[in-house]
Design an enzyme around this catalytic site. Sequence first.
Site: not given
Length: 338
Positions: A12, A59, A125, A127, A150, A154
């Site tokens: 993306i 990062l 997301s 999600t 995961y 988010k």
Amino acid sequence: MKILVTGGLGFIGSHTVVELQNQGFEVIIIDDCSNSTEKVLDGIVAITGKLPLFEKLDLKNRDKVEDFFKKHDDIEGVIHFAASKAVGESVEKPLLYYENNIGTLVYILKELSQKAKSSFIFSSSCTVYGQADVMPITEDAPVKTAESPYGNTKQMGEEIISDTCKVTPSLNAIALRYFNPMGAHPSVEIGELPTGVPQNLVPFITQTGVGMREQLSVFGDDYPTSDGTAVRDYIYVVDLAKAHVIALKRLLENKNDSNYEVFNVGTGTGSSVLEVIKSFEKVSGKKLNYKIMNRRAGDITSAYADTTKANNVLGWKSEYTLDQAMKSAWDWEQKIRK
Ligand code: WQD
């Protein structure tokens, strides 16, 4: 205007870099190439005629992040894609996910909080909704307990940004909750490059179509949906990339209603797994070898977006149909396997 895109060599991210450059932004990419390659830069140049600045940087290295922001003190906006995204792997390696997705977010927000004004777009997301009770899903739907580390990163990411915005008026942020991104740039210069066996439906279908995989497993046909297979909202990656640029401009032009906003980014249409397979067969002219298997653990029945807020407030709407997006995914798969 200089915009930092973390994870800008990813799926993306790379499409968003193209849209930013097409609109005249100066882009600087940070990527650690853990799930991408520098070759993506060639594709970006082929489409836009312009090589973005690129720094290979992890990062997680706080000192390096500090140095980077000191060196580039003219960055006016950040689109933050860099994160780990494999649901299954996150269950096996939760700390890797919390460090990659949460630690790095905190470092970037610390840097941005020191600026007189900053604009920040976060990859969130659908999600976060889990199995929502009402379809289509609005932004007001409750955030449900995450099914995986995961998913939790988010949810936590959104909370961290929201908490920081409350006490940092100079920080303006938008979280975009993506539904299921798919497809490739129409030029087929950039697209999805999954490593190993794809976990997501569309790359598994196109790899099966091109002969790399023998058969697609359809995970469950006993869901309470029209044909028994699970329903998702498949959003074309270029449409999704454009949503990022529109969201960023909203912040840069001070058009936001509050300094933390959330938007769904989907098409508003749900498609079942069998409908996605049919779309592939239509655009490729090939019969797909698939077999109905058991449900996949952790999968939900249905998720598709109510896009009213993105349509009316952002002024963004998806343009590509599932067939058009599938055609681009198929063109890309055929090109990269040559
Ligand atoms: C779609 C449908 C599968 C593979 C995605 C992201 C996840 C998160 C939420 C990002 C499901 C079925 C799949 C296969 C199949 N988004 N399927 N056979 O599960 O909606 O999750 O959105 O933040 O990271 O991955 O997407 O593409 O894995 O699955 O039948 O080989 O296809 O069961 O119904 P999902 P997906």
